[in-house]
Design a protein around this motif. Sequence first.
Motif, PDB file in Angstrom:
ATOM      1  N   CYS A   1     -25.279  27.480  -1.893  1.00 17.93           N
ATOM      2  CA  CYS A   1     -24.719  28.841  -1.983  1.00 17.93           C
ATOM      3  C   CYS A   1     -25.544  29.709  -2.929  1.00 17.93           C
ATOM      4  O   CYS A   1     -25.797  30.887  -2.651  1.00 17.93           O
ATOM      5  N   CYS A   2     -25.951  29.129  -4.048  1.00 15.70           N
ATOM      6  CA  CYS A   2     -26.771  29.870  -5.008  1.00 15.70           C
ATOM      7  C   CYS A   2     -28.089  30.294  -4.377  1.00 15.70           C
ATOM      8  O   CYS A   2     -28.511  31.452  -4.500  1.00 15.70           O
ATOM      9  N   LEU A   3     -28.734  29.380  -3.665  1.00 14.52           N
ATOM     10  CA  LEU A   3     -30.036  29.672  -3.063  1.00 14.52           C
ATOM     11  C   LEU A   3     -29.906  30.662  -1.908  1.00 14.52           C
ATOM     12  O   LEU A   3     -30.772  31.528  -1.722  1.00 14.52           O
ATOM     13  N   ILE A   4     -28.831  30.560  -1.139  1.00 13.13           N
ATOM     14  CA  ILE A   4     -28.593  31.529  -0.060  1.00 13.13           C
ATOM     15  C   ILE A   4     -28.385  32.919  -0.648  1.00 13.13           C
ATOM     16  O   ILE A   4     -28.888  33.923  -0.126  1.00 13.13           O
ATOM     17  N   GLU A   5     -27.642  32.986  -1.740  1.00  5.93           N
ATOM     18  CA  GLU A   5     -27.404  34.271  -2.400  1.00  5.93           C
ATOM     19  C   GLU A   5     -28.720  34.898  -2.872  1.00  5.93           C
ATOM     20  O   GLU A   5     -28.950  36.101  -2.699  1.00  5.93           O
ATOM     21  N   LEU A   6     -29.596  34.079  -3.441  1.00 11.76           N
ATOM     22  CA  LEU A   6     -30.889  34.596  -3.897  1.00 11.76           C
ATOM     23  C   LEU A   6     -31.728  35.094  -2.720  1.00 11.76           C
ATOM     24  O   LEU A   6     -32.413  36.121  -2.827  1.00 11.76           O
ATOM     25  N   LEU A   7     -31.661  34.392  -1.596  1.00 10.21           N
ATOM     26  CA  LEU A   7     -32.426  34.820  -0.420  1.00 10.21           C
ATOM     27  C   LEU A   7     -31.881  36.125   0.147  1.00 10.21           C
ATOM     28  O   LEU A   7     -32.654  37.027   0.493  1.00 10.21           O
ATOM     29  N   THR A   8     -30.567  36.251   0.231  1.00 15.74           N
ATOM     30  CA  THR A   8     -29.984  37.485   0.773  1.00 15.74           C
ATOM     31  C   THR A   8     -30.265  38.683  -0.134  1.00 15.74           C
ATOM     32  O   THR A   8     -30.324  39.821   0.337  1.00 15.74           O
ATOM     33  N   GLU A   9     -30.457  38.424  -1.421  1.00 16.20           N
ATOM     34  CA  GLU A   9     -30.732  39.514  -2.366  1.00 16.20           C
ATOM     35  C   GLU A   9     -32.200  39.937  -2.362  1.00 16.20           C
ATOM     36  O   GLU A   9     -32.525  41.045  -2.801  1.00 16.20           O
ATOM     37  N   THR A  10     -33.081  39.073  -1.875  1.00 17.41           N
ATOM     38  CA  THR A  10     -34.519  39.360  -1.985  1.00 17.41           C
ATOM     39  C   THR A  10     -35.226  39.556  -0.647  1.00 17.41           C
ATOM     40  O   THR A  10     -36.344  40.069  -0.624  1.00 17.41           O
ATOM     41  N   ALA A  11     -34.608  39.144   0.458  1.00 18.82           N
ATOM     42  CA  ALA A  11     -35.283  39.199   1.765  1.00 18.82           C
ATOM     43  C   ALA A  11     -34.934  40.490   2.499  1.00 18.82           C
ATOM     44  O   ALA A  11     -33.762  40.830   2.661  1.00 18.82           O
ATOM     45  N   TYR A  12     -35.972  41.181   2.957  1.00 15.78           N
ATOM     46  CA  TYR A  12     -35.792  42.434   3.696  1.00 15.78           C
ATOM     47  C   TYR A  12     -36.661  42.432   4.949  1.00 15.78           C
ATOM     48  O   TYR A  12     -37.667  41.726   5.026  1.00 15.78           O
ATOM     49  N   VAL A  13     -36.243  43.224   5.924  1.00 18.81           N
ATOM     50  CA  VAL A  13     -37.037  43.409   7.138  1.00 18.81           C
ATOM     51  C   VAL A  13     -37.250  44.905   7.344  1.00 18.81           C
ATOM     52  O   VAL A  13     -36.470  45.727   6.859  1.00 18.81           O
ATOM     53  N   GLN A  14     -38.297  45.224   8.077  1.00 17.39           N
ATOM     54  CA  GLN A  14     -38.601  46.616   8.380  1.00 17.39           C
ATOM     55  C   GLN A  14     -38.605  46.788   9.892  1.00 17.39           C
ATOM     56  O   GLN A  14     -39.387  46.139  10.590  1.00 17.39           O
ATOM     57  N   PRO A  15     -37.715  47.630  10.433  1.00 16.27           N
ATOM     58  CA  PRO A  15     -37.689  47.862  11.878  1.00 16.27           C
ATOM     59  C   PRO A  15     -39.026  48.407  12.360  1.00 16.27           C
ATOM     60  O   PRO A  15     -39.824  48.918  11.560  1.00 16.27           O
ATOM     61  N   PRO A  16     -39.292  48.311  13.675  1.00 19.29           N
ATOM     62  CA  PRO A  16     -40.549  48.851  14.212  1.00 19.29           C
ATOM     63  C   PRO A  16     -40.758  50.304  13.802  1.00 19.29           C
ATOM     64  O   PRO A  16     -39.817  51.093  13.753  1.00 19.29           O
ATOM     65  N   VAL A  17     -41.997  50.636  13.507  1.00 17.82           N
ATOM     66  CA  VAL A  17     -42.320  51.986  13.050  1.00 17.82           C
ATOM     67  C   VAL A  17     -42.068  52.988  14.165  1.00 17.82           C
ATOM     68  O   VAL A  17     -42.490  52.789  15.305  1.00 17.82           O
ATOM     69  N   SER A  18     -41.366  54.070  13.840  1.00 16.87           N
ATOM     70  CA  SER A  18     -41.098  55.114  14.827  1.00 16.87           C
ATOM     71  C   SER A  18     -42.319  56.009  14.977  1.00 16.87           C
ATOM     72  O   SER A  18     -43.278  55.927  14.219  1.00 16.87           O
ATOM     73  N   GLN A  19     -42.255  56.885  15.959  1.00 22.51           N
ATOM     74  CA  GLN A  19     -43.371  57.781  16.216  1.00 22.51           C
ATOM     75  C   GLN A  19     -43.553  58.789  15.083  1.00 22.51           C
ATOM     76  O   GLN A  19     -44.639  59.278  14.845  1.00 22.51           O
ATOM     77  N   SER A  20     -42.464  59.092  14.395  1.00 19.05           N
ATOM     78  CA  SER A  20     -42.533  60.074  13.323  1.00 19.05           C
ATOM     79  C   SER A  20     -43.075  59.432  12.054  1.00 19.05           C
ATOM     80  O   SER A  20     -42.607  58.384  11.622  1.00 19.05           O
ATOM     81  N   THR A  21     -44.064  60.056  11.473  1.00 23.09           N
ATOM     82  CA  THR A  21     -44.653  59.541  10.232  1.00 23.09           C
ATOM     83  C   THR A  21     -44.072  60.235   9.008  1.00 23.09           C
ATOM     84  O   THR A  21     -44.463  59.939   7.889  1.00 23.09           O
ATOM     85  N   GLU A  22     -43.137  61.157   9.253  1.00 24.68           N
ATOM     86  CA  GLU A  22     -42.562  61.906   8.139  1.00 24.68           C
ATOM     87  C   GLU A  22     -41.513  61.085   7.396  1.00 24.68           C
ATOM     88  O   GLU A  22     -41.316  61.257   6.200  1.00 24.68           O
ATOM     89  N   ASN A  23     -40.824  60.217   8.129  1.00 27.84           N
ATOM     90  CA  ASN A  23     -39.763  59.430   7.507  1.00 27.84           C
ATOM     91  C   ASN A  23     -40.347  58.294   6.668  1.00 27.84           C
ATOM     92  O   ASN A  23     -41.328  57.658   7.064  1.00 27.84           O
ATOM     93  N   PRO A  24     -39.745  58.014   5.526  1.00 26.49           N
ATOM     94  CA  PRO A  24     -40.218  56.902   4.686  1.00 26.49           C
ATOM     95  C   PRO A  24     -39.901  55.563   5.351  1.00 26.49           C
ATOM     96  O   PRO A  24     -39.045  55.488   6.241  1.00 26.49           O
ATOM     97  N   PRO A  25     -40.585  54.490   4.955  1.00 28.56           N
ATOM     98  CA  PRO A  25     -40.309  53.164   5.529  1.00 28.56           C
ATOM     99  C   PRO A  25     -38.841  52.783   5.367  1.00 28.56           C
ATOM    100  O   PRO A  25     -38.234  53.034   4.326  1.00 28.56           O
ATOM    101  N   ASP A  26     -38.296  52.198   6.400  1.00 28.92           N
ATOM    102  CA  ASP A  26     -36.882  51.822   6.411  1.00 28.92           C
ATOM    103  C   ASP A  26     -36.761  50.311   6.224  1.00 28.92           C
ATOM    104  O   ASP A  26     -36.950  49.544   7.159  1.00 28.92           O
ATOM    105  N   PHE A  27     -36.457  49.883   5.001  1.00 29.19           N
ATOM    106  CA  PHE A  27     -36.294  48.461   4.715  1.00 29.19           C
ATOM    107  C   PHE A  27     -34.807  48.119   4.709  1.00 29.19           C
ATOM    108  O   PHE A  27     -34.010  48.804   4.072  1.00 29.19           O
ATOM    109  N   ARG A  28     -34.464  47.051   5.420  1.00 30.99           N
ATOM    110  CA  ARG A  28     -33.069  46.639   5.519  1.00 30.99           C
ATOM    111  C   ARG A  28     -32.928  45.170   5.126  1.00 30.99           C
ATOM    112  O   ARG A  28     -33.866  44.391   5.296  1.00 30.99           O
ATOM    113  N   PRO A  29     -31.760  44.792   4.621  1.00 30.92           N
ATOM    114  CA  PRO A  29     -31.548  43.373   4.277  1.00 30.92           C
ATOM    115  C   PRO A  29     -31.753  42.482   5.499  1.00 30.92           C
ATOM    116  O   PRO A  29     -31.306  42.808   6.602  1.00 30.92           O
ATOM    117  N   ALA A  30     -32.432  41.381   5.305  1.00 29.66           N
ATOM    118  CA  ALA A  30     -32.702  40.469   6.421  1.00 29.66           C
ATOM    119  C   ALA A  30     -31.460  39.670   6.811  1.00 29.66           C
ATOM    120  O   ALA A  30     -31.323  39.254   7.962  1.00 29.66           O
TER     121      ALA A  30
END
Length: 206
Positions: A164-193
């Motif tokens: 449980c401790c190790l899963i908690e650490l992973l959920t707090e530190t792991a992120y994913v980034q959805p595919p880049v959209s056509q618009s370059t104006e928006n900042p990178p969108d990082f979401r919890p993995a």
Amino acid sequence: MCEKKLAPNLPYMKKLFLGWFEPLRNAIEKEQKAEKTKKKAAFAPFIDCLPADKMAVIVMHKLMGLLMTGDRDERSVRVVEAAVQIGAAIEHEVRIHNFLEKTKKSQRKGISAESPESMTNETIILRKRVQNLIRRKRVSEAQKLVKNDKFKSWGRDTQAKLGCCLIELLTETAYVQPPVSQSTENPPDFRPAFRHTFKIATNEAG
């Protein structure tokens, strides 16, 4: 490595693992160095039994393996199940690690044959077999070879708490980034993995 663009051509999952590895390893190291608290007492000193980098790799691979073989619709796994399996995987690795370290020290010291700690030919052969299996990534077979080595089992309770401790650490530190959209104006969108949600269990008739 991902930030420095040293691995741009790796498959997606390997790139994810590389991106998760360092933050998770650092979080585990921080947890290992932290003062003992009431919360940590539940799984200490077991979290200190392996180097943080090795522990991080085990957690990532084990959890992703469970998710890939779990609920196909939601790609989910019960936290308790994942925690116990991660804790058990850490325990098995610690068993192998301790066996190799113990036999390594015996070789260095050159203990006499009369000593009860001396390495027999069987132990030397066993050590070589374990190392060979690890190199060939057949860890489960290596675990079976050292199963009879003197090692007190942690028990499911400790496995679950450490997991449980190790899963908690992973959920707090792991992120994913959805595919880049056509618009370059928006900042990178990082979401919890990973997300921890509550689900009402239902028993289907059948």
